[in-house]
Design a protein around this motif. Structure first.
Motif, PDB file in Angstrom:
ATOM      1  N   THR A 114       0.853  -1.182   0.000  1.00  0.00           N
ATOM      2  CA  THR A 114       0.000   0.000   0.000  1.00  0.00           C
ATOM      3  C   THR A 114       0.898   1.245   0.000  1.00  0.00           C
ATOM      4  OG1 THR A 114      -1.924   1.036   1.070  1.00  0.00           O
ATOM      5  CG2 THR A 114      -0.215   0.153   2.532  1.00  0.00           C
ATOM      6  N   LEU A 115       0.307   2.424   0.184  1.00  0.00           N
ATOM      7  CA  LEU A 115       1.099   3.643   0.214  1.00  0.00           C
ATOM      8  C   LEU A 115       1.755   3.828   1.578  1.00  0.00           C
ATOM      9  CD1 LEU A 115      -1.159   6.222  -1.685  1.00  0.00           C
ATOM     10  CD2 LEU A 115       0.633   4.723  -2.588  1.00  0.00           C
ATOM     11  N   ALA A 116       2.908   4.480   1.551  1.00  0.00           N
ATOM     12  CA  ALA A 116       3.648   4.734   2.793  1.00  0.00           C
ATOM     13  C   ALA A 116       4.313   6.102   2.714  1.00  0.00           C
ATOM     14  CB  ALA A 116       4.696   3.653   3.022  1.00  0.00           C
ATOM     15  N   VAL A 117       4.747   6.574   3.877  1.00  0.00           N
ATOM     16  CA  VAL A 117       5.510   7.819   3.984  1.00  0.00           C
ATOM     17  C   VAL A 117       6.671   7.572   4.941  1.00  0.00           C
ATOM     18  CG1 VAL A 117       3.494   9.306   3.569  1.00  0.00           C
ATOM     19  CG2 VAL A 117       4.103   8.660   5.916  1.00  0.00           C
ATOM     20  N   PRO A 118       7.722   8.383   4.874  1.00  0.00           N
ATOM     21  CA  PRO A 118       8.751   8.301   5.915  1.00  0.00           C
ATOM     22  C   PRO A 118       8.108   8.560   7.283  1.00  0.00           C
ATOM     23  CG  PRO A 118       9.509   9.630   4.070  1.00  0.00           C
ATOM     24  CD  PRO A 118       8.044   9.395   3.848  1.00  0.00           C
ATOM     25  N   SER A 119       8.626   7.919   8.306  1.00  0.00           N
ATOM     26  CA  SER A 119       7.990   8.035   9.620  1.00  0.00           C
ATOM     27  C   SER A 119       8.006   9.457  10.165  1.00  0.00           C
ATOM     28  CB  SER A 119       8.648   7.071  10.606  1.00  0.00           C
ATOM     29  OG  SER A 119       8.313   5.734  10.291  1.00  0.00           O
ATOM     30  N   ASN A 192      12.182  15.688   3.617  1.00  0.00           N
ATOM     31  CA  ASN A 192      11.086  16.230   2.827  1.00  0.00           C
ATOM     32  C   ASN A 192       9.949  15.227   2.763  1.00  0.00           C
ATOM     33  OD1 ASN A 192      12.524  18.627   2.136  1.00  0.00           O
ATOM     34  ND2 ASN A 192      13.679  17.457   0.613  1.00  0.00           N
ATOM     35  N   ALA A 193       8.771  15.721   2.429  1.00  0.00           N
ATOM     36  CA  ALA A 193       7.593  14.853   2.358  1.00  0.00           C
ATOM     37  C   ALA A 193       7.575  14.093   1.041  1.00  0.00           C
ATOM     38  CB  ALA A 193       6.317  15.677   2.488  1.00  0.00           C
ATOM     39  N   ILE A 194       7.246  12.818   1.113  1.00  0.00           N
ATOM     40  CA  ILE A 194       7.050  11.992  -0.075  1.00  0.00           C
ATOM     41  C   ILE A 194       6.087  10.874   0.296  1.00  0.00           C
ATOM     42  CG2 ILE A 194       9.053  10.500   0.431  1.00  0.00           C
ATOM     43  CD1 ILE A 194       9.477  10.273  -2.625  1.00  0.00           C
ATOM     44  N   VAL A 195       5.187  10.544  -0.610  1.00  0.00           N
ATOM     45  CA  VAL A 195       4.290   9.403  -0.424  1.00  0.00           C
ATOM     46  C   VAL A 195       4.528   8.472  -1.609  1.00  0.00           C
ATOM     47  CG1 VAL A 195       2.343  10.639  -1.520  1.00  0.00           C
ATOM     48  CG2 VAL A 195       1.923   8.615  -0.084  1.00  0.00           C
ATOM     49  N   PHE A 196       4.643   7.187  -1.326  1.00  0.00           N
ATOM     50  CA  PHE A 196       5.096   6.240  -2.338  1.00  0.00           C
ATOM     51  C   PHE A 196       4.518   4.862  -2.077  1.00  0.00           C
ATOM     52  CE2 PHE A 196       7.970   6.340   1.219  1.00  0.00           C
ATOM     53  CZ  PHE A 196       8.329   5.010   1.442  1.00  0.00           C
ATOM     54  N   LEU A 197       4.586   4.030  -3.096  1.00  0.00           N
ATOM     55  CA  LEU A 197       4.146   2.652  -2.969  1.00  0.00           C
ATOM     56  C   LEU A 197       5.198   1.857  -2.205  1.00  0.00           C
ATOM     57  CD1 LEU A 197       1.796   0.859  -3.956  1.00  0.00           C
ATOM     58  CD2 LEU A 197       3.244   0.217  -5.882  1.00  0.00           C
ATOM     59  N   ALA A 198       4.757   1.145  -1.193  1.00  0.00           N
ATOM     60  CA  ALA A 198       5.689   0.352  -0.382  1.00  0.00           C
ATOM     61  C   ALA A 198       5.112  -1.030  -0.169  1.00  0.00           C
ATOM     62  CB  ALA A 198       5.946   1.030   0.964  1.00  0.00           C
ATOM     63  N   TRP A 199       6.000  -1.987   0.081  1.00  0.00           N
ATOM     64  CA  TRP A 199       5.533  -3.358   0.267  1.00  0.00           C
ATOM     65  C   TRP A 199       6.543  -4.153   1.072  1.00  0.00           C
ATOM     66  CZ3 TRP A 199       7.115  -1.211  -4.327  1.00  0.00           C
ATOM     67  CH2 TRP A 199       8.233  -1.774  -4.949  1.00  0.00           C
ATOM     68  N   ALA A 200       6.047  -5.245   1.599  1.00  0.00           N
ATOM     69  CA  ALA A 200       6.894  -6.231   2.270  1.00  0.00           C
ATOM     70  C   ALA A 200       6.546  -7.585   1.678  1.00  0.00           C
ATOM     71  CB  ALA A 200       6.642  -6.231   3.776  1.00  0.00           C
ATOM     72  N   PRO A 201       7.557  -8.406   1.348  1.00  0.00           N
ATOM     73  CA  PRO A 201       8.961  -8.254   1.731  1.00  0.00           C
ATOM     74  C   PRO A 201       9.701  -7.263   0.848  1.00  0.00           C
ATOM     75  CG  PRO A 201       8.705 -10.205   0.382  1.00  0.00           C
ATOM     76  CD  PRO A 201       7.326  -9.665   0.599  1.00  0.00           C
ATOM     77  N   HIS A 202      10.620  -6.573   1.448  1.00  0.00           N
ATOM     78  CA  HIS A 202      11.531  -5.689   0.729  1.00  0.00           C
ATOM     79  C   HIS A 202      12.486  -5.078   1.734  1.00  0.00           C
ATOM     80  CE1 HIS A 202      13.136  -2.547  -1.858  1.00  0.00           C
ATOM     81  NE2 HIS A 202      12.593  -3.175  -2.874  1.00  0.00           N
ATOM     82  N   GLY A 215      -6.300   3.389   5.902  1.00  0.00           N
ATOM     83  CA  GLY A 215      -7.408   3.998   5.175  1.00  0.00           C
ATOM     84  C   GLY A 215      -7.501   3.650   3.710  1.00  0.00           C
ATOM     85  N   GLY A 216      -6.576   2.852   3.193  1.00  0.00           N
ATOM     86  CA  GLY A 216      -6.590   2.554   1.768  1.00  0.00           C
ATOM     87  C   GLY A 216      -7.225   1.229   1.404  1.00  0.00           C
ATOM     88  N   ASP A 217      -8.068   0.689   2.281  1.00  0.00           N
ATOM     89  CA  ASP A 217      -8.636  -0.641   2.058  1.00  0.00           C
ATOM     90  C   ASP A 217      -9.372  -0.763   0.725  1.00  0.00           C
ATOM     91  OD1 ASP A 217      -7.750  -0.728   4.650  1.00  0.00           O
ATOM     92  OD2 ASP A 217      -9.504  -1.783   5.436  1.00  0.00           O
ATOM     93  N   LYS A 218     -10.071   0.300   0.306  1.00  0.00           N
ATOM     94  CA  LYS A 218     -10.869   0.253  -0.917  1.00  0.00           C
ATOM     95  C   LYS A 218      -9.995  -0.040  -2.133  1.00  0.00           C
ATOM     96  CE  LYS A 218     -13.937   3.142  -3.768  1.00  0.00           C
ATOM     97  NZ  LYS A 218     -14.630   4.460  -3.852  1.00  0.00           N
ATOM     98  N   TYR A 219      -8.763   0.426  -2.108  1.00  0.00           N
ATOM     99  CA  TYR A 219      -7.893   0.288  -3.267  1.00  0.00           C
ATOM    100  C   TYR A 219      -6.804  -0.769  -3.103  1.00  0.00           C
ATOM    101  CZ  TYR A 219     -10.293   4.409  -4.847  1.00  0.00           C
ATOM    102  OH  TYR A 219     -11.290   5.275  -5.241  1.00  0.00           O
ATOM    103  N   PHE A 220      -6.420  -1.066  -1.870  1.00  0.00           N
ATOM    104  CA  PHE A 220      -5.331  -2.019  -1.648  1.00  0.00           C
ATOM    105  C   PHE A 220      -5.730  -3.203  -0.777  1.00  0.00           C
ATOM    106  CE2 PHE A 220      -3.180   1.902  -2.813  1.00  0.00           C
ATOM    107  CZ  PHE A 220      -2.255   1.444  -3.731  1.00  0.00           C
ATOM    108  N   GLY A 221      -6.928  -3.171  -0.217  1.00  0.00           N
ATOM    109  CA  GLY A 221      -7.365  -4.262   0.629  1.00  0.00           C
ATOM    110  C   GLY A 221      -7.050  -4.019   2.088  1.00  0.00           C
ATOM    111  N   PRO A 222      -7.641  -4.816   2.986  1.00  0.00           N
ATOM    112  CA  PRO A 222      -7.432  -4.640   4.422  1.00  0.00           C
ATOM    113  C   PRO A 222      -6.024  -5.009   4.852  1.00  0.00           C
ATOM    114  CG  PRO A 222      -8.687  -6.627   3.998  1.00  0.00           C
ATOM    115  CD  PRO A 222      -8.541  -5.933   2.687  1.00  0.00           C
ATOM    116  N   ASP A 223      -5.729  -4.681   6.108  1.00  0.00           N
ATOM    117  CA  ASP A 223      -4.425  -5.028   6.702  1.00  0.00           C
ATOM    118  C   ASP A 223      -3.278  -4.452   5.890  1.00  0.00           C
ATOM    119  OD1 ASP A 223      -5.724  -6.538   8.715  1.00  0.00           O
ATOM    120  OD2 ASP A 223      -5.815  -8.262   7.372  1.00  0.00           O
ATOM    121  N   PHE A 224      -3.409  -3.148   5.540  1.00  0.00           N
ATOM    122  CA  PHE A 224      -2.363  -2.459   4.781  1.00  0.00           C
ATOM    123  C   PHE A 224      -2.038  -3.177   3.470  1.00  0.00           C
ATOM    124  CE2 PHE A 224      -1.738  -1.448   9.270  1.00  0.00           C
ATOM    125  CZ  PHE A 224      -1.767  -0.061   9.236  1.00  0.00           C
TER     126      PHE A 224
END
Length: 312
Positions: A114-119, A192-202, A215-224
């Motif tokens: 799903t999408l992620a940002v730096p912490s 700086n701010a960036i939003v990007f596609l992230a996944w595990a494993p990686h 909040g992205g369940d509609k597009y990426f499914g539940p549980d991130f």
């Protein structure tokens, strides 16, 4: 996740073929595809090393996800290790309707996408898809994805086109995996701010301090975007090449295993085959499971042959 189509469910339920005899010579070359994702590159590397030690040859071609599935429909690809579900459900539906593929095994569980940002961005108040729009200027109204045509990019574009989360005037930046991660590294250096596609494993999960957005369940499914990854073969191949099919049914991975393999490629500069050889040398006991009931192409015991070839 949608239920598997009946034909694929049946394929999963069938007992593993007990490969006690050699495959025909026509099975000696196994055609595989790689969408250019390091996780699939790493698992293809493991398969290639072990198949070579068994007397087979893995012919791996780099093909985007849509083209790779078309190649399987056309009978030009034998095996694909990267069927991420449910993100690739539409492709699976298309394969099912054409009766073009069979599921050999679920090769990975516990994945997410799903999408992620730096912490540090999450700590500043962006931890959910709904938080993005208010910070549009900080993000340049851009979301970084992977290669053009990838199902995840399509999901992001659909989200933008729908206007959900107030992102209707944002844009998707199509990019390959490595180019995207280079942007993340650049943003992190300047906080700086960036939003990007992230996944595990990686290995991005250990290289960067990132937060997956809720909040992205509609597009990426539940549980991130919780996902499972399947190994597919073209319809009929497993019957033609039962010994090789048994090998691929045995070839399952874990998140930790793939994180390490991918790190050897991305961080240590190894080829996929070098990473596989290095990992196997450090974890030779894994071969017992991967090579159970598998012979060489010539019909000799597989485990002994692989250990001898790899010097284990």
């Amino acid at each position: 996740m949608k239920h598997l189509a009946p034909a694929l469910t049946l394929a999963l339920a069938l007992p593993a073929v007990q490969a006690l005899a050699a495959d025909p010579e026509s099975c000696g070359t196994i055609r595989m595809s790689d969408p250019g994702w390091t996780d699939i590159t790493s698992t293809n590397g493991v398969a290639s090393v072990l198949l070579a030690a068994l007397g087979y040859e893995a012919d791996v071609k780099t093909l985007s996800v849509p083209i790779g599935y078309e190649a399987m429909k056309a009978g030009d690809t034998d095996v694909f290790l990267g069927n991420w579900m449910p993100a690739q459900q539409s492709f699976r539906d298309d394969l099912d309707s054409a009766q073009a593929a069979e599921v050999l095994v679920k090769n990975l569980t516990g994945a997410k996408f799903t999408l992620a940002v730096p912490s540090y961005v999450a700590e500043s108040g962006v931890s959910d898809f709904a938080d993005l729009a208010a910070r549009a200027e900080d993000f340049g109204s851009e979301i970084y994805g992977i290669e053009s045509g990838a199902p995840a990019n399509t999901n992001i574009q659909n989200m933008i086109d729908s206007g959900d989360f107030g992102l209707g005037d944002w844009s998707l930046v199509d990019s390959g995996e490595q180019a995207m991660l280079a942007q993340v590294a650049r943003a992190e250096r300047g906080e700086n701010a960036i939003v990007f596609l992230a996944w595990a494993p990686h290995p991005m999960n250990t290289k960067f301090d990132i937060t997956y957005l809720s909040g992205g369940d509609k597009y990426f499914g539940p549980d991130f975007g919780g996902a499972e990854v399947y190994t597919l073969s073209r319809t009929g191949w497993a019957g033609e090449c039962p010994n090789a099919a048994q090998f691929f049914r045995n070839l399952v991975f874990t998140i930790d295993m793939e994180n390490v393999l991918m790190g050897k490629i991305l961080d240590d500069g190894m080829s996929a085959e070098e990473a596989a050889q290095d990992w196997i040398a450090a974890n030779p006991a894994q071969l017992d499971a991967w090579l159970a009931d598998v012979t060489t192409l010539a019909g000799e015991p597989g485990l002994a042959a692989v250990k001898a070839e790899l010097g284990l």
